[in-house]
Design an enzyme around this catalytic site. Structure first.
Site, mmCIF file in Angstrom:
data_model
loop_
_atom_site.group_PDB
_atom_site.id
_atom_site.type_symbol
_atom_site.label_atom_id
_atom_site.label_comp_id
_atom_site.label_asym_id
_atom_site.label_seq_id
_atom_site.Cartn_x
_atom_site.Cartn_y
_atom_site.Cartn_z
ATOM 1 N N ARG A 107 0.914 -1.307 -0.047
ATOM 2 C CA ARG A 107 -0.006 0.052 0.125
ATOM 3 C C ARG A 107 0.972 1.245 0.079
ATOM 4 N NH1 ARG A 107 -4.810 0.597 4.339
ATOM 5 N NH2 ARG A 107 -2.957 0.901 5.654
ATOM 6 N N THR A 111 -1.486 7.436 -0.707
ATOM 7 C CA THR A 111 -2.690 7.321 -1.589
ATOM 8 C C THR A 111 -3.496 6.032 -0.986
ATOM 9 O OG1 THR A 111 -1.660 5.797 -3.069
ATOM 10 C CG2 THR A 111 -1.667 8.320 -3.506
ATOM 11 N N ASP A 203 0.025 -2.605 12.191
ATOM 12 C CA ASP A 203 0.554 -3.101 10.877
ATOM 13 C C ASP A 203 1.045 -4.562 10.839
ATOM 14 O OD1 ASP A 203 2.353 -1.478 8.357
ATOM 15 O OD2 ASP A 203 2.839 -3.761 8.674
ATOM 16 N N ASP A 206 4.694 -5.497 9.861
ATOM 17 C CA ASP A 206 5.910 -5.030 10.806
ATOM 18 C C ASP A 206 5.769 -6.034 12.051
ATOM 19 O OD1 ASP A 206 6.708 -3.240 9.255
ATOM 20 O OD2 ASP A 206 5.710 -1.514 10.196
HETATM 21 C C1 PRP Z 1 -1.067 -4.431 4.661
HETATM 22 C C2 PRP Z 1 -2.028 -5.866 4.683
HETATM 23 C C3 PRP Z 1 -2.605 -5.894 3.361
HETATM 24 C C4 PRP Z 1 -2.955 -4.599 3.202
HETATM 25 C C5 PRP Z 1 -4.426 -4.181 3.670
HETATM 26 O O1 PRP Z 1 -0.106 -4.795 3.537
HETATM 27 O O2 PRP Z 1 -1.273 -7.329 4.685
HETATM 28 O O3 PRP Z 1 -2.134 -6.523 2.028
HETATM 29 O O4 PRP Z 1 -2.358 -3.810 4.007
HETATM 30 O O5 PRP Z 1 -4.925 -2.855 3.459
HETATM 31 P P1 PRP Z 1 -5.976 -2.431 2.313
HETATM 32 O O6 PRP Z 1 -7.211 -3.432 2.531
HETATM 33 O O7 PRP Z 1 -6.361 -1.017 2.561
HETATM 34 O O8 PRP Z 1 -5.233 -2.547 1.019
HETATM 35 P P2 PRP Z 1 0.967 -3.557 3.401
HETATM 36 O O9 PRP Z 1 0.708 -2.857 2.319
HETATM 37 O O10 PRP Z 1 1.106 -2.897 4.861
HETATM 38 O O11 PRP Z 1 2.472 -4.356 3.149
HETATM 39 P P3 PRP Z 1 2.928 -5.290 3.962
HETATM 40 O O12 PRP Z 1 2.370 -6.712 4.188
HETATM 41 O O13 PRP Z 1 4.274 -5.617 3.142
HETATM 42 O O14 PRP Z 1 3.408 -4.652 5.316
HETATM 43 N N1 URA Z 2 -2.484 -2.849 6.962
HETATM 44 C C1 URA Z 2 -2.353 -3.278 8.067
HETATM 45 O O1 URA Z 2 -1.246 -4.300 8.505
HETATM 46 N N2 URA Z 2 -2.922 -3.087 9.129
HETATM 47 C C2 URA Z 2 -4.132 -2.148 9.312
HETATM 48 O O2 URA Z 2 -4.434 -1.763 10.136
HETATM 49 C C3 URA Z 2 -4.597 -1.697 7.820
HETATM 50 C C4 URA Z 2 -3.757 -2.088 6.785
#
Ligand code: PRP
Ligand code: URA
Length: 212
Positions: A107, A111, A203, A206
């Site tokens: 993400r 945005t 997150d 993380d």
């Molecule tokens: C997180 C999660 C989803 C996304 C959800 O990933 O694992 O893929 O956010 O958010 P959305 O429904 O608003 O799209 P992130 O982009 O944080 O990446 P990561 O898993 O690499 O930390």
């Molecule tokens: N992605 C995450 O990892 N946590 C949230 O709460 C939303 C999106």
């Protein structure tokens, strides 16, 4: 249940509720976080598998022949990188014959739109039952985009499995992909202005990998 959630199935299980609490707790370290994700994924995998079709065949016990069963369709797990990786081992323990594809989406923090950086799935995924796995369904942008990629490759039989879902994400998937059933371990209240789920767990990537 409101009509916009008709595509959402909440796993209602005491052990899931206990482990979602472990995930929510800000004091939970990555090792315990990963263990709880794995235990919930075991239960999700069992619940989702209830409707899998079986093919009958003859099996010979040490005493006589009897009816045996095998899964009729190939199962492909597709974790969304990176946080989805934490759910893979729990699913594979329950469905060891599954193949695993990967979709890399991140993400954009401003945005909130997903950006693709990796795609690799098994051949013949179009004929498989695909379980798309991602712990968080927040705005639904990443989930909707991942489903688009899979449908472009011909996938027709698709389920989305998450740990925590927000109403906004459920509504988005229901609007864009009403054919995709969502399984979740918790249904939370709302998103904050940064797109984080409340109360949520923070997150997921993380907290899984200790990159806070
Ligand atoms: C997180 C999660 C989803 C996304 C959800 O990933 O694992 O893929 O956010 O958010 P959305 O429904 O608003 O799209 P992130 O982009 O944080 O990446 P990561 O898993 O690499 O930390
Ligand atoms: N992605 C995450 O990892 N946590 C949230 O709460 C939303 C999106």
């Amino acid at each position: 249940m409101p009509v916009e959630y008709s595509n959402f199935h909440l796993i209602d299980h005491p052990l899931v509720k206990r482990d979602i609490t472990v995930l929510r707790d800000v004091k939970t370290e990555p090792e315990a976080f990963r263990a709880a994700v794995k235990r919930i994924s075991n239960i999700l995998a069992v619940d989702i598998s209830k409707d899998l079709q079986l093919t009958l065949f003859e099996v010979e016990t040490p005493l006589e022949k009897t009816t045996g069963y095998k899964l009729s369709h190939e199962i492909v797990l597709v974790p969304v990188l990176r946080a989805g990786l934490g759910m893979v081992s729990g699913f594979l323990e329950v469905i060891p014959e599954a193949k695993v594809g990967h979709i890399g989406l991140q993400r954009d923090e401003t945005t909130l739109k997903p950006i693709e950086y990796y795609y690799k799935t098994p051949k013949n995924i179009d004929a498989a039952k695909v379980l798309l796995i991602d712990p968080m369904l927040a705005t639904g942008g990443s989930g909707a985009e991942a489903i688009n990629y899979l449908k472009k490759r011909g996938v027709k039989n698709l389920i989305f499995a998450c740990l925590v879902a927000a109403p906004e994400g459920i509504k988005k998937l229901n609007t864009l992909h009403p054919d995709v059933r969502i399984y979740g371990a918790a249904l939370d209240r709302e998103l904050n202005n940064k797109g984080y789920i409340l109360p949520g767990l923070g997150d997921a990537g993380d907290r899984t990998f200790g990159t806070l």
